[in-house]
Design a protein around this motif. Structure first.
Motif, mmCIF file in Angstrom:
data_model
loop_
_atom_site.group_PDB
_atom_site.id
_atom_site.type_symbol
_atom_site.label_atom_id
_atom_site.label_comp_id
_atom_site.label_asym_id
_atom_site.label_seq_id
_atom_site.Cartn_x
_atom_site.Cartn_y
_atom_site.Cartn_z
ATOM 1 N N ARG A 35 0.894 -1.025 0.010
ATOM 2 C CA ARG A 35 0.051 -0.080 0.099
ATOM 3 C C ARG A 35 0.739 1.204 -0.083
ATOM 4 N NH1 ARG A 35 -4.975 1.331 -1.409
ATOM 5 N NH2 ARG A 35 -5.847 2.891 0.035
ATOM 6 N N ARG A 36 0.718 1.994 -0.946
ATOM 7 C CA ARG A 36 1.626 3.459 -1.164
ATOM 8 C C ARG A 36 0.482 4.690 -1.261
ATOM 9 N NH1 ARG A 36 6.499 1.127 -4.932
ATOM 10 N NH2 ARG A 36 7.178 -0.775 -3.652
ATOM 11 N N GLY A 37 0.177 5.116 -0.140
ATOM 12 C CA GLY A 37 -0.529 6.397 -0.185
ATOM 13 C C GLY A 37 -1.973 5.967 -0.468
ATOM 14 N N GLY A 38 -2.443 6.391 -1.526
ATOM 15 C CA GLY A 38 -3.933 5.845 -1.719
ATOM 16 C C GLY A 38 -3.975 5.090 -2.951
ATOM 17 N N ARG A 39 -2.773 4.254 -3.127
ATOM 18 C CA ARG A 39 -2.502 3.247 -4.331
ATOM 19 C C ARG A 39 -2.179 2.012 -3.751
ATOM 20 N NH1 ARG A 39 -1.108 5.715 -9.861
ATOM 21 N NH2 ARG A 39 -2.083 3.560 -10.519
ATOM 22 N N THR A 40 -2.093 0.871 -4.432
ATOM 23 C CA THR A 40 -1.423 -0.194 -4.110
ATOM 24 C C THR A 40 -0.450 -0.493 -5.420
ATOM 25 O OG1 THR A 40 -3.314 -0.980 -2.735
ATOM 26 C CG2 THR A 40 -1.915 -2.474 -3.441
ATOM 27 N N ALA A 41 0.835 -0.913 -5.021
ATOM 28 C CA ALA A 41 1.748 -1.238 -5.876
ATOM 29 C C ALA A 41 1.769 -3.007 -5.860
ATOM 30 C CB ALA A 41 2.975 -0.608 -5.692
ATOM 31 N N TRP A 42 2.113 -3.559 -6.880
ATOM 32 C CA TRP A 42 2.081 -5.072 -7.022
ATOM 33 C C TRP A 42 3.228 -5.482 -7.677
ATOM 34 C CZ3 TRP A 42 -2.317 -7.370 -4.904
ATOM 35 C CH2 TRP A 42 -3.514 -6.623 -4.781
ATOM 36 N N SER A 43 3.700 -6.648 -7.149
ATOM 37 C CA SER A 43 5.085 -7.240 -7.378
ATOM 38 C C SER A 43 4.596 -8.766 -7.494
ATOM 39 C CB SER A 43 6.000 -6.642 -7.000
ATOM 40 O OG SER A 43 7.350 -7.277 -7.522
ATOM 41 N N SER A 44 5.678 -9.674 -7.867
ATOM 42 C CA SER A 44 5.664 -11.111 -7.649
ATOM 43 C C SER A 44 6.863 -11.465 -7.188
ATOM 44 C CB SER A 44 5.409 -11.473 -9.005
ATOM 45 O OG SER A 44 5.383 -12.962 -9.134
ATOM 46 N N THR A 45 6.631 -12.737 -6.304
ATOM 47 C CA THR A 45 8.163 -13.677 -6.223
ATOM 48 C C THR A 45 7.778 -14.937 -7.101
ATOM 49 O OG1 THR A 45 7.072 -14.709 -4.248
ATOM 50 C CG2 THR A 45 8.611 -12.688 -4.295
ATOM 51 N N VAL A 46 8.787 -15.609 -7.423
ATOM 52 C CA VAL A 46 8.461 -16.954 -7.789
ATOM 53 C C VAL A 46 9.506 -17.903 -7.050
ATOM 54 C CG1 VAL A 46 10.300 -16.611 -9.694
ATOM 55 C CG2 VAL A 46 8.556 -18.473 -10.080
ATOM 56 N N THR A 47 8.966 -19.118 -6.715
ATOM 57 C CA THR A 47 9.976 -20.159 -6.103
ATOM 58 C C THR A 47 10.272 -21.143 -7.151
ATOM 59 O OG1 THR A 47 8.633 -19.965 -3.821
ATOM 60 C CG2 THR A 47 9.883 -21.802 -4.087
ATOM 61 N N VAL A 48 11.542 -21.281 -7.255
ATOM 62 C CA VAL A 48 12.361 -22.259 -8.138
ATOM 63 C C VAL A 48 13.404 -22.953 -7.534
ATOM 64 C CG1 VAL A 48 13.561 -22.452 -10.357
ATOM 65 C CG2 VAL A 48 11.698 -20.732 -10.136
ATOM 66 N N ASN A 49 13.368 -24.090 -7.691
ATOM 67 C CA ASN A 49 14.502 -25.116 -7.049
ATOM 68 C C ASN A 49 14.625 -24.671 -5.512
ATOM 69 O OD1 ASN A 49 16.073 -27.379 -7.232
ATOM 70 N ND2 ASN A 49 17.886 -25.768 -7.708
ATOM 71 N N GLY A 50 13.550 -24.330 -4.747
ATOM 72 C CA GLY A 50 13.717 -24.163 -3.387
ATOM 73 C C GLY A 50 13.863 -22.539 -3.080
ATOM 74 N N GLN A 51 14.350 -21.782 -4.080
ATOM 75 C CA GLN A 51 14.661 -20.338 -3.851
ATOM 76 C C GLN A 51 13.527 -19.520 -4.174
ATOM 77 O OE1 GLN A 51 18.237 -20.072 -6.324
ATOM 78 N NE2 GLN A 51 19.534 -19.987 -4.520
ATOM 79 N N ASN A 52 13.172 -18.468 -3.377
ATOM 80 C CA ASN A 52 12.155 -17.538 -3.744
ATOM 81 C C ASN A 52 13.046 -16.334 -4.209
ATOM 82 O OD1 ASN A 52 10.071 -18.670 -2.395
ATOM 83 N ND2 ASN A 52 10.756 -17.956 -0.556
ATOM 84 N N ILE A 53 12.521 -15.958 -5.558
ATOM 85 C CA ILE A 53 13.314 -14.971 -6.365
ATOM 86 C C ILE A 53 12.214 -13.981 -6.561
ATOM 87 C CG2 ILE A 53 14.566 -14.451 -8.465
ATOM 88 C CD1 ILE A 53 15.255 -17.242 -8.443
ATOM 89 N N SER A 54 12.637 -12.807 -6.413
ATOM 90 C CA SER A 54 11.810 -11.562 -6.389
ATOM 91 C C SER A 54 11.837 -10.925 -7.901
ATOM 92 C CB SER A 54 12.108 -10.306 -5.329
ATOM 93 O OG SER A 54 11.840 -10.854 -4.088
ATOM 94 N N ALA A 55 10.549 -10.471 -8.279
ATOM 95 C CA ALA A 55 10.710 -9.343 -9.609
ATOM 96 C C ALA A 55 11.593 -8.063 -9.076
ATOM 97 C CB ALA A 55 9.367 -9.102 -9.839
ATOM 98 N N ASP A 70 8.410 -10.551 -14.898
ATOM 99 C CA ASP A 70 9.580 -9.707 -14.220
ATOM 100 C C ASP A 70 10.414 -10.921 -13.568
ATOM 101 O OD1 ASP A 70 11.479 -7.881 -13.884
ATOM 102 O OD2 ASP A 70 10.338 -7.097 -12.282
ATOM 103 N N ALA A 71 9.668 -11.368 -12.526
ATOM 104 C CA ALA A 71 10.183 -12.530 -11.659
ATOM 105 C C ALA A 71 10.779 -13.748 -12.273
ATOM 106 C CB ALA A 71 8.977 -12.772 -10.653
ATOM 107 N N ALA A 72 9.883 -14.130 -13.547
ATOM 108 C CA ALA A 72 10.197 -15.376 -14.170
ATOM 109 C C ALA A 72 11.717 -14.856 -14.678
ATOM 110 C CB ALA A 72 9.264 -15.770 -15.152
ATOM 111 N N GLU A 73 11.686 -13.763 -15.493
ATOM 112 C CA GLU A 73 12.866 -13.273 -16.093
ATOM 113 C C GLU A 73 14.044 -13.346 -15.039
ATOM 114 O OE1 GLU A 73 14.918 -9.525 -18.511
ATOM 115 O OE2 GLU A 73 12.952 -9.360 -17.839
#
Length: 94
Positions: A35-55, A70-73
């Protein structure tokens, strides 16, 4: 000019293919919000081979699929041994 199907595949598809080739479990995506002020920003994480990787970036709600791409890249380049946001470092002897 024609392009191969590999180059037109999404990052998510390429990551799934890499996991299949390396006989790893399929990637699992999680959407996160901030939550950022009056808006919400969205992102993603992906779990691959036991590791959490963030966008790398945060997105407006209508572009939440871009966060997963972005997270997949980032994950795919992590598995390949390079980082998506910086140039490849050369490994020269001193």
């Amino acid at each position: 000019m024609s392009y191969s199907s590999q180059s037109s595949a999404s990052w998510m598809q390429k990551l799934e293919e890499k996991c299949r080739e390396q006989q790893m479990a399929y990637p699992v995506y999680q959407i996160v919000s901030d939550r950022r002020g009056g808006r919400t920003a969205w992102s993603s994480t992906v779990t691959v081979n036991g590791q959490n990787i963030s966008a790398r970036f945060w997105y407006d709600g209508q572009y939440v699929d871009n966060a997963k791409e972005d997270a997949a890249e980032v994950a795919l380049k992590h598995l390949s041994g390079s980082t998506p946001s910086s140039p490849a470092q050369s490994r020269r002897g001193w």
